[in-house]
Scaffold this active site. Structure first.
Site, mmCIF file in Angstrom:
data_model
loop_
_atom_site.group_PDB
_atom_site.id
_atom_site.type_symbol
_atom_site.label_atom_id
_atom_site.label_comp_id
_atom_site.label_asym_id
_atom_site.label_seq_id
_atom_site.Cartn_x
_atom_site.Cartn_y
_atom_site.Cartn_z
ATOM 1 N N GLY A 174 12.312 -3.347 2.970
ATOM 2 C CA GLY A 174 13.727 -3.548 2.681
ATOM 3 C C GLY A 174 14.051 -4.812 1.909
ATOM 4 O O GLY A 174 15.218 -5.188 1.807
ATOM 5 N N PRO A 218 0.839 -1.207 0.000
ATOM 6 C CA PRO A 218 0.000 0.000 0.000
ATOM 7 C C PRO A 218 0.871 1.253 0.000
ATOM 8 O O PRO A 218 1.808 1.353 0.775
ATOM 9 C CB PRO A 218 -0.800 -0.121 1.302
ATOM 10 C CG PRO A 218 -0.020 -1.070 2.167
ATOM 11 C CD PRO A 218 0.723 -1.983 1.242
ATOM 12 N N LEU A 219 0.539 2.207 -0.881
ATOM 13 C CA LEU A 219 1.378 3.396 -1.067
ATOM 14 C C LEU A 219 0.501 4.642 -1.223
ATOM 15 O O LEU A 219 -0.248 4.758 -2.192
ATOM 16 C CB LEU A 219 2.222 3.232 -2.334
ATOM 17 C CG LEU A 219 3.261 2.104 -2.296
ATOM 18 C CD1 LEU A 219 3.662 1.695 -3.704
ATOM 19 C CD2 LEU A 219 4.463 2.522 -1.479
ATOM 20 N N THR A 220 0.606 5.547 -0.281
ATOM 21 C CA THR A 220 -0.124 6.820 -0.369
ATOM 22 C C THR A 220 0.473 7.670 -1.482
ATOM 23 O O THR A 220 1.665 7.918 -1.499
ATOM 24 C CB THR A 220 -0.028 7.558 0.992
ATOM 25 O OG1 THR A 220 -0.782 6.833 1.947
ATOM 26 C CG2 THR A 220 -0.567 8.970 0.902
ATOM 27 N N ALA A 280 -1.380 -0.495 11.307
ATOM 28 C CA ALA A 280 0.058 -0.230 11.369
ATOM 29 C C ALA A 280 0.352 1.265 11.382
ATOM 30 O O ALA A 280 -0.552 2.108 11.321
ATOM 31 C CB ALA A 280 0.745 -0.876 10.165
ATOM 32 N N ASN A 281 1.626 1.576 11.466
ATOM 33 C CA ASN A 281 2.194 2.895 11.145
ATOM 34 C C ASN A 281 1.621 4.071 11.922
ATOM 35 O O ASN A 281 1.574 5.196 11.427
ATOM 36 C CB ASN A 281 2.088 3.154 9.633
ATOM 37 C CG ASN A 281 2.810 2.081 8.828
ATOM 38 O OD1 ASN A 281 3.620 1.347 9.390
ATOM 39 N ND2 ASN A 281 2.527 1.975 7.547
ATOM 40 N N GLN A 340 -7.137 -1.254 1.154
ATOM 41 C CA GLN A 340 -6.676 -1.072 2.527
ATOM 42 C C GLN A 340 -7.574 -0.084 3.274
ATOM 43 O O GLN A 340 -7.699 1.085 2.889
ATOM 44 C CB GLN A 340 -5.219 -0.601 2.579
ATOM 45 C CG GLN A 340 -4.656 -0.808 3.992
ATOM 46 C CD GLN A 340 -3.354 -0.106 4.250
ATOM 47 O OE1 GLN A 340 -3.189 1.067 3.900
ATOM 48 N NE2 GLN A 340 -2.418 -0.795 4.884
ATOM 49 N N TYR A 384 -1.416 4.815 12.982
ATOM 50 C CA TYR A 384 -2.770 5.313 12.732
ATOM 51 C C TYR A 384 -3.745 4.757 13.786
ATOM 52 O O TYR A 384 -3.315 4.129 14.748
ATOM 53 C CB TYR A 384 -3.174 5.026 11.278
ATOM 54 C CG TYR A 384 -2.251 5.777 10.321
ATOM 55 C CD1 TYR A 384 -2.284 7.170 10.275
ATOM 56 C CD2 TYR A 384 -1.308 5.111 9.545
ATOM 57 C CE1 TYR A 384 -1.414 7.879 9.463
ATOM 58 C CE2 TYR A 384 -0.422 5.818 8.725
ATOM 59 C CZ TYR A 384 -0.484 7.201 8.685
ATOM 60 O OH TYR A 384 0.385 7.915 7.901
ATOM 61 N N GLY A 433 7.338 -1.788 -1.796
ATOM 62 C CA GLY A 433 6.731 -0.472 -1.825
ATOM 63 C C GLY A 433 7.412 0.446 -2.818
ATOM 64 O O GLY A 433 6.983 0.580 -3.970
ATOM 65 N N HIS A 470 -5.850 -1.750 8.085
ATOM 66 C CA HIS A 470 -4.595 -1.049 8.384
ATOM 67 C C HIS A 470 -4.492 -0.859 9.891
ATOM 68 O O HIS A 470 -5.144 0.023 10.460
ATOM 69 C CB HIS A 470 -4.609 0.297 7.666
ATOM 70 C CG HIS A 470 -3.294 1.024 7.655
ATOM 71 N ND1 HIS A 470 -2.246 0.715 8.475
ATOM 72 C CD2 HIS A 470 -2.862 2.065 6.883
ATOM 73 C CE1 HIS A 470 -1.235 1.530 8.227
ATOM 74 N NE2 HIS A 470 -1.581 2.359 7.260
ATOM 75 N N ASN A 473 5.066 8.354 12.917
ATOM 76 C CA ASN A 473 3.921 9.030 13.545
ATOM 77 C C ASN A 473 4.009 9.041 15.072
ATOM 78 O O ASN A 473 2.990 8.993 15.759
ATOM 79 C CB ASN A 473 2.591 8.429 13.066
ATOM 80 C CG ASN A 473 2.255 8.846 11.639
ATOM 81 O OD1 ASN A 473 2.540 9.970 11.241
ATOM 82 N ND2 ASN A 473 1.660 7.937 10.868
ATOM 83 N N ALA A 504 -3.642 3.418 1.326
ATOM 84 C CA ALA A 504 -4.523 3.498 2.483
ATOM 85 C C ALA A 504 -5.736 4.369 2.139
ATOM 86 O O ALA A 504 -5.586 5.446 1.560
ATOM 87 C CB ALA A 504 -3.765 4.084 3.666
ATOM 88 N N ARG A 534 -2.661 -5.555 8.544
ATOM 89 C CA ARG A 534 -1.274 -5.089 8.484
ATOM 90 C C ARG A 534 -0.859 -4.486 9.822
ATOM 91 O O ARG A 534 -1.578 -3.657 10.385
ATOM 92 C CB ARG A 534 -1.106 -4.042 7.384
ATOM 93 C CG ARG A 534 0.364 -3.753 7.072
ATOM 94 C CD ARG A 534 0.500 -2.786 5.911
ATOM 95 N NE ARG A 534 1.781 -2.917 5.236
ATOM 96 C CZ ARG A 534 2.526 -1.892 4.831
ATOM 97 N NH1 ARG A 534 2.120 -0.654 5.037
ATOM 98 N NH2 ARG A 534 3.670 -2.093 4.205
HETATM 99 C C1 PHB Z 1 2.034 8.400 4.368
HETATM 100 O O1 PHB Z 1 1.161 9.105 3.875
HETATM 101 O O2 PHB Z 1 3.201 8.767 4.443
HETATM 102 C C2 PHB Z 1 1.661 7.093 4.887
HETATM 103 C C3 PHB Z 1 0.362 6.673 4.821
HETATM 104 C C4 PHB Z 1 0.020 5.440 5.315
HETATM 105 C C5 PHB Z 1 0.996 4.655 5.875
HETATM 106 C C6 PHB Z 1 2.299 5.052 5.930
HETATM 107 C C7 PHB Z 1 2.630 6.289 5.434
HETATM 108 O O3 PHB Z 1 0.681 3.478 6.387
#
Ligand code: PHB
Length: 358
Positions: free
Chosen positions: A294, A24-26, A177-178, A99, A180, A315, A175, A235, A57, A227
């Site tokens: 990675g 997934p890539l914003t 993860a990360n 996602q 949120y 990614g 989602h 964040n 996402a 995820r």
């Molecule tokens: C971002 O917008 O940088 C971003 C969004 C969702 C993620 C990670 C990074 O899970």
């Protein structure tokens, strides 16, 4: 022959022609009203040789938004826009899951309905700045969700799942993860609640499990993934005992019979990460395992050959290489991603990366 990145597999009921997954890539290129556009369909269709595409996402409700121009899945026009995407990917023989995203405190009043405060498990302001339509602005102290509001959030996930299935997706990924919303509930740095959604690891995991149950009730477990990112400090998030927390998360997600667990195996910004046994998550979770962060071709093949992962998500390589599968197959050189065009803009750095064919 042992399995490798090019071997077909199944994640739940989703059949993958290979084990190379688009992470997934914003990309912040949705149209007015956060509606997916034809150019978004073109971008995803260019990458349809992946075994599975996971969309960027996608906010599940108006309050779930935290960035400009991210495509939603809560309005009828957005569902229509996503139909362009799923059709374009399916026409090229690809598989795509959506996602499901709620940003929680990683937002700004200017991105919220009625300029309200963003919501979170607890009123703790993240360090840093929000990306808004007016540029970078300091994060604000979010409003702690009342316990009575949580069923509404769970219902938003269920409705977003119905919308995703109507839009033609092959499944959904939750989602968690990360940094949120769901991750904010999981971690003791962001969750200071004193009700049954805070405190113990079991309590902090409760909202994720309720959301998972609601999504599974709509889609069926074999089309649902989750995820997580146990070590990602992105964040402004952390936890006093990530191994215990995420072993419990894997254990408690296991009985659902989900399609997969998708694990960001480190910190997105690079840098040192504390020791963590990702293979423990694999052992604790019955279902597919997608490894991310990675990996290159050699590391991806090694992860599959050793049984560490069933599939590997790429990614930034997928931003720059629409034909990543073919390039890996042929050991062809890879295009370099251009950071300047990651977030927002037009076709440049989005749909104009060359394939091997030109
Ligand atoms: C971002 O917008 O940088 C971003 C969004 C969702 C993620 C990670 C990074 O899970």
């Amino acid at each position: 022959m042992p399995a490798d990145l090019f071997s077909p597999t199944k994640l739940g009921s989703i059949a993958l022609k290979n084990r190379i997954v688009m992470a997934p890539l914003t990309r912040n290129r949705a149209g007015k009203g956060n509606v997916p556009q034809p150019i978004n369909a073109e971008y995803y269709a260019q990458r349809a040789s992946a075994g599975l595409i996971i969309t960027e996402a996608t906010p599940i409700s108006p309050t779930a938004h935290g960035y400009p121009a991210t495509p939603g899945i809560h309005e009828p026009e957005q569902v229509e826009g996503w139909k362009l995407v799923t059709k374009a990917v399916h026409d090229k023989g690809g598989k795509i899951v959506l996602q499901l995203w709620h940003v929680g405190r990683i937002s700004h009043p200017s991105l919220q309905p009625g300029n309200a405060l963003p919501v979170a498990p607890s009123a703790i302001k993240p360090a840093g700045q929000a990306f808004t339509y007016e540029g970078l602005q300091d994060f604000v102290t979010p409003r702690a969700l009342a316990i009575e509001e949580l069923p509404g959030i769970v219902a938003d996930y269920a409705q977003a799942t119905r919308n995703a299935l109507e839009a033609g997706f092959d499944g959904v990924e939750i989602h968690a993860a990360n940094g949120y919303l769901l991750d904010q509930f999981l971690r003791d740095s962001t969750n200071r609640r004193t009700d049954e959604y805070g405190g113990s690891i079991e309590n902090r995991t409760r909202l994720l499990l309720e959301v998972t149950q609601a999504v599974v009730d709509v889609a069926g477990a074999d089309r649902v993934g989750v995820r997580i990112s146990p070590l990602n400090p992105f964040n402004d998030i952390s936890d006093s005992n990530p191994q215990a927390l995420f072993n419990h998360v894997a254990d408690s997600l296991s009985p659902f019979g989900l399609a997969y667990l998708h694990v960001v195996e480190g910190g997105m910004g690079g840098g040192d990460i504390p020791p963590f046994d990702f293979s423990a998550l694999r052992r604790h979770f019955k279902g597919g395992y997608i490894a991310n962060l990675g990996y290159d071709k050699a590391k991806g093949n090694a992860a599959i050959a050793s049984g560490h992962a069933d599939a590997v998500a790429y990614g930034s390589l997928y931003i720059a290489n629409p034909d990543l599968v073919e390039r890996f197959q042929q050991d062809a050189p890879l295009n370099t991603p251009d950071q300047a065009t990651f977030y927002g803009g037009d076709a440049k750095g989005y749909t104009d990366y060359p394939t091997l064919q030109g």
